[in-house]
Design a protein around this motif. Structure first.
Motif, PDB file in Angstrom:
ATOM      1  N   GLY A 370       0.775  -1.234   0.000  1.00 19.07           N
ATOM      2  CA  GLY A 370       0.000   0.000   0.000  1.00 19.07           C
ATOM      3  C   GLY A 370       0.808   1.287   0.000  1.00 19.07           C
ATOM      4  N   GLN A 371       2.138   1.142  -0.006  1.00 21.48           N
ATOM      5  CA  GLN A 371       3.029   2.285  -0.231  1.00 21.48           C
ATOM      6  C   GLN A 371       2.698   3.487   0.644  1.00 21.48           C
ATOM      7  OE1 GLN A 371       3.775   2.822  -4.432  1.00 21.48           O
ATOM      8  NE2 GLN A 371       4.473   0.700  -4.614  1.00 21.48           N
ATOM      9  N   GLN A 372       2.374   3.181   1.898  1.00 23.37           N
ATOM     10  CA  GLN A 372       2.107   4.247   2.869  1.00 23.37           C
ATOM     11  C   GLN A 372       1.000   5.213   2.418  1.00 23.37           C
ATOM     12  OE1 GLN A 372       6.078   2.964   3.339  1.00 23.37           O
ATOM     13  NE2 GLN A 372       6.471   4.858   4.443  1.00 23.37           N
ATOM     14  N   ARG A 373       0.230   4.768   1.420  1.00 22.76           N
ATOM     15  CA  ARG A 373      -1.033   5.450   1.163  1.00 22.76           C
ATOM     16  C   ARG A 373      -2.162   4.622   1.765  1.00 22.76           C
ATOM     17  NH1 ARG A 373      -0.187   7.075  -5.120  1.00 22.76           N
ATOM     18  NH2 ARG A 373       1.556   5.608  -5.015  1.00 22.76           N
ATOM     19  N   HIS A 374      -1.931   3.326   1.899  1.00 23.00           N
ATOM     20  CA  HIS A 374      -2.883   2.447   2.560  1.00 23.00           C
ATOM     21  C   HIS A 374      -2.376   2.153   3.973  1.00 23.00           C
ATOM     22  CE1 HIS A 374      -4.791   0.808  -1.365  1.00 23.00           C
ATOM     23  NE2 HIS A 374      -4.103   1.892  -1.641  1.00 23.00           N
ATOM     24  N   VAL A 375      -3.295   2.055   4.920  1.00 28.10           N
ATOM     25  CA  VAL A 375      -2.910   1.610   6.258  1.00 28.10           C
ATOM     26  C   VAL A 375      -2.699   0.107   6.210  1.00 28.10           C
ATOM     27  CG1 VAL A 375      -3.589   1.412   8.672  1.00 28.10           C
ATOM     28  CG2 VAL A 375      -4.309   3.408   7.335  1.00 28.10           C
ATOM     29  N   CYS A 376      -1.519  -0.326   6.598  1.00 27.51           N
ATOM     30  CA  CYS A 376      -1.253  -1.761   6.657  1.00 27.51           C
ATOM     31  C   CYS A 376      -0.213  -1.982   7.742  1.00 27.51           C
ATOM     32  CB  CYS A 376      -0.777  -2.270   5.288  1.00 27.51           C
ATOM     33  SG  CYS A 376      -0.620  -4.064   5.231  1.00 27.51           S
ATOM     34  N   TRP A 377      -0.691  -2.202   8.925  1.00 28.76           N
ATOM     35  CA  TRP A 377       0.208  -2.425  10.063  1.00 28.76           C
ATOM     36  C   TRP A 377       0.695  -3.870  10.018  1.00 28.76           C
ATOM     37  CZ3 TRP A 377      -1.115  -5.066  14.945  1.00 28.76           C
ATOM     38  CH2 TRP A 377      -0.025  -5.049  15.842  1.00 28.76           C
ATOM     39  N   LEU A 378       1.998  -4.015   9.892  1.00 30.98           N
ATOM     40  CA  LEU A 378       2.565  -5.323   9.568  1.00 30.98           C
ATOM     41  C   LEU A 378       2.964  -6.135  10.792  1.00 30.98           C
ATOM     42  CD1 LEU A 378       4.589  -3.985   6.541  1.00 30.98           C
ATOM     43  CD2 LEU A 378       2.683  -5.611   6.404  1.00 30.98           C
ATOM     44  N   GLY A 379       2.690  -5.605  11.980  1.00 26.85           N
ATOM     45  CA  GLY A 379       3.070  -6.308  13.200  1.00 26.85           C
ATOM     46  C   GLY A 379       2.668  -7.778  13.235  1.00 26.85           C
ATOM     47  N   PRO A 380       1.426  -8.111  12.941  1.00 32.81           N
ATOM     48  CA  PRO A 380       1.020  -9.525  13.020  1.00 32.81           C
ATOM     49  C   PRO A 380       1.756 -10.405  12.024  1.00 32.81           C
ATOM     50  CG  PRO A 380      -0.894  -8.063  12.772  1.00 32.81           C
ATOM     51  CD  PRO A 380       0.316  -7.209  12.609  1.00 32.81           C
ATOM     52  N   VAL A 412      11.223   5.303   6.381  1.00 38.53           N
ATOM     53  CA  VAL A 412      11.370   6.685   6.847  1.00 38.53           C
ATOM     54  C   VAL A 412      11.982   7.563   5.761  1.00 38.53           C
ATOM     55  CG1 VAL A 412      12.563   8.141   8.519  1.00 38.53           C
ATOM     56  CG2 VAL A 412      11.575   5.957   9.250  1.00 38.53           C
ATOM     57  N   GLY A 413      11.507   8.795   5.687  1.00 41.90           N
ATOM     58  CA  GLY A 413      12.086   9.780   4.786  1.00 41.90           C
ATOM     59  C   GLY A 413      11.991  11.156   5.404  1.00 41.90           C
ATOM     60  N   ASP A 414      12.101  12.183   4.571  1.00 40.06           N
ATOM     61  CA  ASP A 414      12.118  13.526   5.144  1.00 40.06           C
ATOM     62  C   ASP A 414      10.717  14.100   5.320  1.00 40.06           C
ATOM     63  OD1 ASP A 414      11.286  14.260   2.620  1.00 40.06           O
ATOM     64  OD2 ASP A 414      12.996  15.544   2.182  1.00 40.06           O
ATOM     65  N   ASP A 415       9.740  13.256   5.249  1.00 36.87           N
ATOM     66  CA  ASP A 415       8.360  13.656   5.494  1.00 36.87           C
ATOM     67  C   ASP A 415       8.213  14.188   6.929  1.00 36.87           C
ATOM     68  OD1 ASP A 415       5.386  13.374   4.845  1.00 36.87           O
ATOM     69  OD2 ASP A 415       5.584  12.235   6.701  1.00 36.87           O
ATOM     70  N   PRO A 416       7.390  15.204   7.147  1.00 38.35           N
ATOM     71  CA  PRO A 416       7.228  15.741   8.513  1.00 38.35           C
ATOM     72  C   PRO A 416       6.744  14.679   9.502  1.00 38.35           C
ATOM     73  CG  PRO A 416       6.071  17.119   6.897  1.00 38.35           C
ATOM     74  CD  PRO A 416       6.639  15.970   6.138  1.00 38.35           C
ATOM     75  N   PRO A 422       0.984   8.998   8.611  1.00 39.00           N
ATOM     76  CA  PRO A 422       1.289   9.067  10.047  1.00 39.00           C
ATOM     77  C   PRO A 422       1.113   7.721  10.748  1.00 39.00           C
ATOM     78  CG  PRO A 422       0.017  10.987   9.389  1.00 39.00           C
ATOM     79  CD  PRO A 422       0.060  10.070   8.186  1.00 39.00           C
ATOM     80  N   LEU A 423       0.162   6.924  10.310  1.00 39.74           N
ATOM     81  CA  LEU A 423      -0.062   5.646  10.984  1.00 39.74           C
ATOM     82  C   LEU A 423       0.988   4.596  10.607  1.00 39.74           C
ATOM     83  CD1 LEU A 423      -3.964   5.406  10.848  1.00 39.74           C
ATOM     84  CD2 LEU A 423      -2.512   6.428  12.605  1.00 39.74           C
ATOM     85  N   ALA A 424       1.767   4.874   9.567  1.00 38.07           N
ATOM     86  CA  ALA A 424       2.837   3.938   9.202  1.00 38.07           C
ATOM     87  C   ALA A 424       3.975   3.970  10.210  1.00 38.07           C
ATOM     88  CB  ALA A 424       3.357   4.253   7.795  1.00 38.07           C
ATOM     89  N   GLN A 425       4.007   4.990  11.057  1.00 41.63           N
ATOM     90  CA  GLN A 425       4.987   4.997  12.159  1.00 41.63           C
ATOM     91  C   GLN A 425       4.844   3.741  13.018  1.00 41.63           C
ATOM     92  OE1 GLN A 425       4.395   8.508  14.466  1.00 41.63           O
ATOM     93  NE2 GLN A 425       4.939   9.923  12.804  1.00 41.63           N
ATOM     94  N   ALA A 426       3.628   3.227  13.095  1.00 40.77           N
ATOM     95  CA  ALA A 426       3.409   2.031  13.910  1.00 40.77           C
ATOM     96  C   ALA A 426       4.261   0.869  13.420  1.00 40.77           C
ATOM     97  CB  ALA A 426       1.925   1.644  13.902  1.00 40.77           C
ATOM     98  N   ASN A 427       4.521   0.815  12.116  1.00 41.75           N
ATOM     99  CA  ASN A 427       5.378  -0.253  11.598  1.00 41.75           C
ATOM    100  C   ASN A 427       6.818  -0.080  12.068  1.00 41.75           C
ATOM    101  OD1 ASN A 427       3.519  -1.866  10.215  1.00 41.75           O
ATOM    102  ND2 ASN A 427       3.530  -0.479   8.444  1.00 41.75           N
TER     103      ASN A 427
END
Lengths: 645, 645
Positions: A370-380, A412-416, A422-427
């Protein structure tokens, strides 16, 4: 209720010395500046302090571990090394107020995995196709811009801080595909790497470098890069020595060799062990490690040739070399046999190389998810990999077999927001925490992330966010490539559906759908034999459609559309149902997020809301293309008569 | 046998004055320098000359025509204008030795079409995706490089000479997609265009410019580009006046408006006639023409929406405007309703706008026909278009209806062979000759090209080359997209097969293949109604699968794979057979070319041989992908049991 001092009046004592202790002091001092309170350096008496952070060089907790406890109104962190103290401080931060409220008997914390690494696929030069960051979805690179070091070192330092807070202790600062300018980071542009290392060091993060196997030729002017050639070996020894002169705590080299066009030892008729060991030997005197990637396969495969199976490649290339790698050579293995798909079996390499240090490589950057346009938390997904036991219930889990470390391709990139979505931080956070403790419950880690990211979140926010992230991987799987079949993405950029996008390509990524059925027969009996690369019990489980788990069925078997899954549904109906469900789940997630508007800062809320719009659009496109494709091909209508175009 | 002077002793008399007469003189003088002989200017007595080139300003032959004859040992060319003299000279060159050997009664030659134009899709700046030349397969641009005028003006002059020898008299020097730098060619960078015009002028080639409809806004700083706004109209009048001050024989503007993202009158609620007429009115005082492209369609179509049919778009947009366009506005219509596919019906617009000056646009650059890596001589296709009679046998042919001219997208670049593939020059030449005489037999034109390109070719070369080029279009059609279905190419670059490449895209280019059948129902009775855009008899012919020609069947109808063609074969067997035949024909062509190695210069032979290798590879890939796709989907095996993967 026990008495305790409020935040603004707390007193902290720090004992120990060294640069990372200074970092710890700086963190506490900063917090005191913001919230009040006082920090004191040294002192033999703990009395009167709320928090004591202590380095006791007894080795009890290793370099990175620490003991934590609270008793008599005092919280103590005791570490044997400076890094441990830093991680102990972040442990206190994670506990938040409870660290100063609840007594707890002294307990030890140590990372289960010594190397917890992020690989940046950042290019120095903007690549004409891949851009500044290959597979990057969070803006530009933190390190490089337009061919030059970016020079924003304070930001690199802040990044080091973020990583340490997640438990990550190593970073590779350039792409595994090493182009011309990037190659020179090893030699005349080494100073730029040293600048980065200096910013990451205060947070216990060691710097690694991707190097090209052809460096002795392209940089050293030698006629060969043969790993058994003495001049080559000397060149690498010299290069390594110069690196360590500039960066004393340098971590080592990362190498993608003989892979997707990168040079490697095959050119000289040498094995990958020869190649890796040559670099290991150059690094050994300095304590460095070579991370040798196992991602070796034929990317110029003929799609007509059904006997070649890309899934087999890592095992076929590397398992015979078990025991041949040097102690400071780590074989870095992608978690699945293909390439970071939303669903793959765990790579059989993990069960096949007991005498080799293996690292597990996962992909935090959401190339196929989903290229950080889709929420996809990969923890599981990562947790499933790390808890998978290649030799069955009695054997070790992958997380325990990963003596070489856990590595994620950075998101991670230079995005604020660091990660675009923002929810991709969870990954990022989950990766770091699972690397520290691979057996951890990912749902608990997610809760931690939510609590840290939204520190004063009311229950409505927490309870809204939790299911929305928890289920997001399975939701993504539902509307994209079904039952482990993988790919079906647009070629090149890999975003959005194209069912046949890689079907007639040289990349070895096929689904073989015809009017009767779909899937790849990888059984030993009638297929490519990939299933037999597993030990018992998995070889047997995967061998037969009767025992193969539904979610991997099409990875291992070619079955008719009417094949009935363990779920009781036919394959074709599963295709339709999951596509519809996936879209509904995304629509529901969008609704939930919208309902949280009053609880999240306006800018962050808008950013996520805008991405949910794209996710809904994208999920519908996946649903409709996949459903239309299979309806047209199978002729089987949806049992529930929903619209398929 | 008649007596005639050998080449090296011939005497030529040239009468007339003006720059193009100077060009003619220069050409003859150059030839005398190479071969011997003498050229004399002026003189009232023809006696003693072998060739007399004479301008007689009586208007008898129009501006571009000439009379040719030979009598009493003297060849004469008489023109009414300078351009006619130049074309007469090239006529003599085409005839070669026979022009001086065979008596021929005086015969008139005049171009049937006044405007014979090449549109260059050359960018000034290198476009990040499309490069220096959009859809260019012959190296860089002759005019521009890396954002600047290339400045190699002698080469531009040589190009003008080449064009004149083919009969082409107009060139548009920049891409119809007008980006930021290109827009400025109209204003502050006009001098660069004038430099090109000065080099093309001596060969009778007028220069045109692609302009952006938004120019008054982006260049003029006006708040609007509304074609009915007085300030806008004045801005364009001023701009046109400045262009003519710099380039007195400037041809006019080419405009792609409201098309694939380019701005246009729709923004302001105006019609395309409003837009075109506004520009026409700015050009009229100077004798210029606006070429307004009819390539307007919805390129953001939803593939789920089967009621929208891109094929209908040009007719739907423009036919209602018939009679509304100014006299010096030309509507430039692609030859087919889609986009330069290997097989399309002729656009119904040609039969629907009797009160509009229409130009036929074809594509010499082989975007969809092998990208100058495959041999695909398009003469027969273009000839079919030009000889097509929209109102049936009694009506006019498209070549006669093309009062606005014949236009080809250029296939020329800075390649040493001009066109990348040396044999692709045949397309350039054939275009020019068909533009001069649309009713010409393309096979005769091909023979001319072979004779001129290989001037001393032995029979074996001529007879080898002829079938190899003659059949190449049908061969290409055979191994690519069957029965008029079109596309099936890789998205973006359009090279190589991808059967579903555009199937779920927003571009309106679908084949709707499912397990039962394939094709687009464009009938009036049950489909999109496109067939009804034709007049009788074609509306009826195309309406029914019973009368629709095989080669267009899938363009007009969705039929089962078992549908029997007029040829007696089923559709599916036709798919298989033609794919196999196509590859065999390419393999045979490669063999023939190899056999000619001793008759062609080594470099040219090697260039073509290397491209035949790629063509064979490409044709096999087409064959195998298309066959596998349809076998998997239809389940019908090849009747002849050949390998399908």
């Amino acid at each position: 209720m026990e008495a305790f001092r409020p935040l603004g009046e707390r007193r902290t004592l720090i004992r120990g010395s060294g640069p990372l202790v200074e970092t710890v002091h700086g963190e506490v001092a900063w917090a005191c500046g913001v919230f009040g309170g006082e920090v004191v350096r040294e002192g033999s008496d703990d009395a009167g302090y709320d928090l004591v952070l202590d380095v006791v060089a007894d080795g009890a907790w290793g370099d990175e571990g620490f003991a934590y406890g609270r008793e008599g109104g005092r919280t103590t962190v005791t570490a044997s090394g400076q890094r441990g103290l830093l991680y102990g401080l972040f442990h206190v931060v994670r506990l938040g107020g409870t660290a100063f409220q609840e007594d707890r008997p002294r307990e030890g914390h140590r990372p289960a995995v010594a190397l917890r690494m992020l690989d940046h696929w950042d290019n120095v030069d903007v690549h004409p196709v891949m851009g500044q960051v290959e597979r990057g979805y969070a803006g530009g690179s933190l390190f490089w811009r337009d061919g030059r070091a970016r020079g924003e070192l304070e930001r690199v330092r802040a990044y080091g801080r973020l990583l340490a807070a997640c438990g990550i202790n190593a970073v590779c600062v350039n792409n595994v595909n090493v182009h011309a300018s990037e190659a020179r980071l090893l030699t005349d542009r080494l100073g730029e790497v040293a600048d980065l290392a200096a910013m990451l060091r205060p947070y216990g993060v060691r710097t690694h470098l991707s190097v090209t196997f052809a460096a002795p030729v392209v940089l050293g002017g030698l006629p060969t890069a043969d790993p058994l050639d003495e001049a080559v070996r000397q060149w690498w020894s010299g290069a390594a020595a110069r690196v360590y002169a500039a960066i004393p705590d340098f971590g080592g080299f990362v190498v993608k060799a003989d892979s997707e066009g990168q040079p490697g030892p095959f050119t000289y008729g040498r094995s990958h062990a020869d190649g890796a060991n040559m670099l290991a030997s150059a690094l050994a005197p300095h304590g460095g490690t070579v991370h040798w990637r196992a991602f070796v396969y034929d990317h110029r495969q003929d799609w007509r040739d059904r006997s070649t199976d890309r899934a087999r490649a890592a095992y076929d290339h590397f398992a015979p070399l078990d025991g041949e790698f040097a102690d400071n050579a780590v074989l870095q293995v992608k978690h699945g046999p293909m390439d970071f798909q939303v669903r793959e079996p765990v790579s059989p390499v993990f069960g096949a190389m007991p005498r080799t240090r293996l690292a597990v490589e996962v992909q935090a950057t959401q190339e196929y998810t989903g290229q950080q346009r889709h929420v996809c938390w990969l923890g599981p997904m990562w947790s499933e990999v790390l808890r998978f036991r290649p030799a069955g219930e009695e054997g070790s889990a992958v997380g325990e077999l990963a003596g070489g470390g856990l590595v994620a391709v950075s998101n991670v990139g230079d995005d604020p927001y660091w990660t675009g979505h923002p929810l991709a931080q969870a990954n990022l956070y989950t990766f770091g925490r699972l690397a520290w403790q691979p057996s951890a419950d990912p749902l608990r880690v997610l809760d931690e992330w939510i609590a840290l990211t939204f520190p004063s979140a009311p229950k409505r926010l927490t309870e809204g966010l939790r299911p929305l992230l928890r289920g997001s991987w399975r939701t993504y799987e539902k509307y994209t490539a079904p039952l482990g079949v993988g790919f079906m993405v647009q070629p090149g950029h890999h975003y959005g559906p194209s069912v046949d996008g890689y079907e007639y390509s040289p990349w070895g990524t096929y689904h073989f759908a015809d009017r009767d059925g779909i899937g790849v027969d990888r059984s030993a009996a009638t297929g490519t034999g990939y299933a037999a690369q597993y030990a018992a019990p998995w070889a047997g489980v995967y061998e037969s459609p009767a025992t193969c788990p539904d979610e991997l069925l099409l990875f291992f078997h070619h079955v008719p559309y009417a094949h009935v899954l363990h779920s009781g549904k036919t394959v074709i109906q599963h295709v339709y149902d999951t596509r519809f469900e996936g879209v509904e789940e995304v629509e529901e997630a969008r609704r939930v997020w919208a309902s949280l508007a009053d609880l999240v800062g306006a800018e962050r809320h808008a950013r996520v809301a805008e991405r949910y719009e794209e996710q809904v659009r994208g999920a519908r496109e996946w649903r409709d293309q996949v459903n239309s494709y299979f309806l047209r091909k199978s002729g089987v209508p949806d049992a529930r008569g929903r619209p398929i175009w």
